[in-house]
Design a protein around this motif. Structure first.
Motif, PDB file in Angstrom:
ATOM      1  N   GLY A  83     -13.881  17.414 -27.240  1.00 23.81           N
ATOM      2  CA  GLY A  83     -15.142  17.664 -27.914  1.00 23.81           C
ATOM      3  C   GLY A  83     -15.521  19.137 -27.986  1.00 23.81           C
ATOM      4  O   GLY A  83     -14.912  20.003 -27.347  1.00 23.81           O
ATOM      5  N   THR A  84     -16.555  19.403 -28.762  1.00 28.11           N
ATOM      6  CA  THR A  84     -16.962  20.781 -29.030  1.00 28.11           C
ATOM      7  C   THR A  84     -17.475  21.478 -27.787  1.00 28.11           C
ATOM      8  O   THR A  84     -17.220  22.670 -27.587  1.00 28.11           O
ATOM      9  N   ASP A  85     -18.230  20.783 -26.946  1.00 33.27           N
ATOM     10  CA  ASP A  85     -18.733  21.403 -25.708  1.00 33.27           C
ATOM     11  C   ASP A  85     -17.587  21.993 -24.897  1.00 33.27           C
ATOM     12  O   ASP A  85     -17.643  23.148 -24.453  1.00 33.27           O
ATOM     13  N   ALA A  86     -16.552  21.190 -24.692  1.00 34.16           N
ATOM     14  CA  ALA A  86     -15.425  21.638 -23.880  1.00 34.16           C
ATOM     15  C   ALA A  86     -14.650  22.745 -24.597  1.00 34.16           C
ATOM     16  O   ALA A  86     -14.162  23.691 -23.954  1.00 34.16           O
ATOM     17  N   ALA A  87     -14.525  22.648 -25.920  1.00 35.18           N
ATOM     18  CA  ALA A  87     -13.830  23.692 -26.670  1.00 35.18           C
ATOM     19  C   ALA A  87     -14.583  25.013 -26.579  1.00 35.18           C
ATOM     20  O   ALA A  87     -13.976  26.085 -26.404  1.00 35.18           O
ATOM     21  N   LEU A  88     -15.912  24.965 -26.673  1.00 40.10           N
ATOM     22  CA  LEU A  88     -16.715  26.176 -26.557  1.00 40.10           C
ATOM     23  C   LEU A  88     -16.569  26.789 -25.170  1.00 40.10           C
ATOM     24  O   LEU A  88     -16.404  28.008 -25.023  1.00 40.10           O
ATOM     25  N   ALA A  89     -16.595  25.960 -24.148  1.00 44.54           N
ATOM     26  CA  ALA A  89     -16.434  26.467 -22.779  1.00 44.54           C
ATOM     27  C   ALA A  89     -15.056  27.083 -22.599  1.00 44.54           C
ATOM     28  O   ALA A  89     -14.904  28.143 -21.961  1.00 44.54           O
ATOM     29  N   ALA A  90     -14.024  26.446 -23.137  1.00 48.28           N
ATOM     30  CA  ALA A  90     -12.666  26.978 -23.012  1.00 48.28           C
ATOM     31  C   ALA A  90     -12.526  28.311 -23.735  1.00 48.28           C
ATOM     32  O   ALA A  90     -11.886  29.250 -23.240  1.00 48.28           O
ATOM     33  N   PHE A  91     -13.129  28.420 -24.927  1.00 49.55           N
ATOM     34  CA  PHE A  91     -13.092  29.684 -25.673  1.00 49.55           C
ATOM     35  C   PHE A  91     -13.758  30.799 -24.874  1.00 49.55           C
ATOM     36  O   PHE A  91     -13.225  31.908 -24.740  1.00 49.55           O
ATOM     37  N   ARG A  92     -14.932  30.506 -24.325  1.00 51.11           N
ATOM     38  CA  ARG A  92     -15.673  31.546 -23.615  1.00 51.11           C
ATOM     39  C   ARG A  92     -14.961  31.961 -22.337  1.00 51.11           C
ATOM     40  O   ARG A  92     -15.054  33.117 -21.922  1.00 51.11           O
ATOM     41  N   ASP A  93     -14.232  31.069 -21.735  1.00 44.01           N
ATOM     42  CA  ASP A  93     -13.495  31.393 -20.517  1.00 44.01           C
ATOM     43  C   ASP A  93     -12.174  32.082 -20.809  1.00 44.01           C
ATOM     44  O   ASP A  93     -11.812  33.063 -20.153  1.00 44.01           O
ATOM     45  N   ARG A  94     -11.449  31.578 -21.803  1.00 46.29           N
ATOM     46  CA  ARG A  94     -10.061  32.016 -22.019  1.00 46.29           C
ATOM     47  C   ARG A  94      -9.933  33.185 -22.995  1.00 46.29           C
ATOM     48  O   ARG A  94      -9.122  34.082 -22.794  1.00 46.29           O
ATOM     49  N   TRP A  95     -10.723  33.187 -24.052  1.00 48.10           N
ATOM     50  CA  TRP A  95     -10.505  34.149 -25.122  1.00 48.10           C
ATOM     51  C   TRP A  95     -11.606  35.179 -25.285  1.00 48.10           C
ATOM     52  O   TRP A  95     -11.326  36.353 -25.571  1.00 48.10           O
ATOM     53  N   GLU A  96     -12.862  34.800 -25.115  1.00 50.36           N
ATOM     54  CA  GLU A  96     -13.951  35.738 -25.380  1.00 50.36           C
ATOM     55  C   GLU A  96     -13.839  37.030 -24.570  1.00 50.36           C
ATOM     56  O   GLU A  96     -14.049  38.122 -25.123  1.00 50.36           O
ATOM     57  N   PRO A  97     -13.485  36.975 -23.273  1.00 50.99           N
ATOM     58  CA  PRO A  97     -13.398  38.231 -22.513  1.00 50.99           C
ATOM     59  C   PRO A  97     -12.302  39.169 -23.011  1.00 50.99           C
ATOM     60  O   PRO A  97     -12.316  40.367 -22.704  1.00 50.99           O
ATOM     61  N   ARG A  98     -11.359  38.653 -23.779  1.00 47.76           N
ATOM     62  CA  ARG A  98     -10.255  39.475 -24.261  1.00 47.76           C
ATOM     63  C   ARG A  98     -10.504  40.042 -25.655  1.00 47.76           C
ATOM     64  O   ARG A  98      -9.685  40.816 -26.161  1.00 47.76           O
TER      65      ARG A  98
END
Length: 462
Positions: A54-69
């Motif tokens: 779902g979108t909630d988990a996808a958003l959390a994964a993006f913010r953890d894995r990709w946003e800081p980079r």
């Protein structure tokens, strides 16, 4: 419907609120984030999930894995390339572009292409072009230059009694495309169009300049059998130098050539009364490139191309299919660019032009120019640096005063990446760096931070 997809649909307003909060947080922290984060080791790709979460988990994964980079390229000290940000109105328009999800290419569907035409009219007015120019949106300066040169290719065929659109580029025989300091996308476009990179002939520039020497161009055209293409520059990448556009247009009294002008960001000089003379003569172009995700500060990807010969443009790009819109005297947009699928890029531009008008965008342009001048003055006053060209508009081209090697400049660039991002170049045979100002957020405080960071890092390297 998939169970997870159905659950997201039921919670869509809540999910959009969560996304809004994530976006607002990212923008609120732009000033504190590293401009370019350390790259580190590349991430190993994760496998595609069999079952989504779902979108909630996808958003959390993006913010953890990709946003800081991700780089803070929307921020005020990202001075590499010529990169704008997204004004609040442009961001709102871009969100709505995705929400409405229009393919704005056909009169068979909605008002998307009418909105685009209105926006093109506003842009034409903004840059001081006459109604003889028609235009449409494309993805960026490379596609705008490619589209303009495709129309030029068909014009060459018209002069020679053939149609490259029907018979192929080989029907033209040898083609010469003349330019003083062409952007790299020009050679790329010639390759794509089947004219070949070797068709590009570099004409001498004025001493100490990147502007073409009109007398040298006159001689080169005299040596060119048959019709030719001239690519003029209204703002070169390294030093924002401008060809003398009226002088080049006047050469058409003696020579037969198509005048394509690359004004990717230089066209915005027209917004500033102090600098508008630089853009004088843009209207004489047969085709014209302007990049909007630069100084108009709309999100990637967005540019516009203009031409006086929409009939030739439609001859090149016409698409014959019953389910597409008509060609006719006022062709649908599907017949004007390489794209059959064409997102409503114009909406972000419409929003920012409607929200801030000519005066608001003039203020952005003039503030960025003032910031570039301030950085140029600060570096010029610091004995560790050397300016390689005057700050003509919004780009500062500089190097180290001592031992300006590519390696030392790369070390300098990396050392300041937390505070400011600049890009490497070579100017007059000297390795150099470029700082390009085009972001709506940039202020004199950012200039001071950038100058201090560059000075400290240069002394540490020395």
């Amino acid at each position: 419907m998939d169970r997870t997809l159905a659950a997201d649909l039921a919670r869509l307003p809540e999910l959009l609120d969560a996304t809004r909060a994530a976006a607002a947080d990212a923008l609120a922290t732009l000033d504190a984030r590293p401009v370019v984060p350390p790259t580190g080791k590349p991430y190993a790709p994760e496998p595609l999930p069999e079952d989504g979460t779902g979108t909630d988990a996808a958003l959390a994964a993006f913010r953890d894995r990709w946003e800081p980079r991700l780089s803070a390229s929307a921020g005020p000290r990202y001075l590499g390339f010529v990169t704008g940000g997204a004004t609040p109105a442009a961001l709102a328009g871009d969100w709505l572009t995705a929400a409405h999800d229009q393919n704005s290419n056909s009169a068979l569907d909605g008002a998307g292409q009418d909105l685009e035409r209105e926006t093109v009219d506003w842009l034409r007015d903004l840059f001081g072009l006459s109604a003889a120019h028609s235009g449409t949106f494309v993805s960026g300066a490379t596609m705008s230059n490619t589209t303009g040169l495709a129309i030029a290719r068909e014009w060459l065929g018209e002069r020679l009694g053939v149609s490259p659109a029907e018979d192929g580029a080989a029907a033209l025989g040898p083609v010469r495309v003349l330019s003083g300091a062409p952007h790299s996308s020009i050679a790329k476009a010639l390759s794509v169009l089947g004219l070949g990179r070797n068709a590009l002939v570099r004409v001498p520039t004025l001493p100490g300049r990147e502007a073409v020497d009109p007398a040298a161009l006159d001689r080169a055209l005299a040596d060119t059998p048959g019709p030719a293409v001239v690519v003029a520059n209204a703002g070169t990448v390294n030093t924002v130098d401008f060809d003398d556009l009226p002088a080049l247009a006047a050469l058409r009294e003696r020579h037969d050539f198509w005048l394509h002008t690359d004004a990717a960001f230089g066209a915005f000089a027209a917004l500033s009364p102090e600098h508008a003379h630089l853009a004088h003569g843009l209207d004489a172009s047969d085709s014209l490139c302007v990049d909007l995700h630069k100084w108009l500060n709309v999100p990637y990807d967005s540019a516009v191309q203009f031409t006086r010969r929409r009939d030739l443009q439609a001859r090149v790009f016409q698409n014959s299919a019953a389910y597409l819109g008509p060609l006719g005297d006022d062709p649908d947009l599907v017949h004007l660019t390489p794209e059959n699928s064409h997102r409503l890029r114009a909406l972000a531009a419409w929003f920012t032009l409607r929200a801030y008008g000519r005066r608001g965008h003039r203020e952005i342009v003039e503030r960025d120019i003032a910031c570039a001048r301030s950085l140029g003055a600060a570096l010029d006053a610091d004995p560790v640096f050397a300016l390689l060209a005057p700050v003509r508009l919004n780009v500062v081209c500089f190097t180290l005063a001592e031992a300006p090697t590519a390696d030392r400049l790369a070390a300098l660039r990396e050392a300041v990446a937390d505070e400011v991002f600049v890009t490497p170049t070579v100017y007059g045979g000297t390795a150099a760096l470029r700082a390009a100002f085009s972001n709506w957020r940039t202020t004199q405080a950012d200039v001071r931070r950038a100058a201090e960071a560059l000075g400290v890092a240069a002394r540490e390297i020395a």
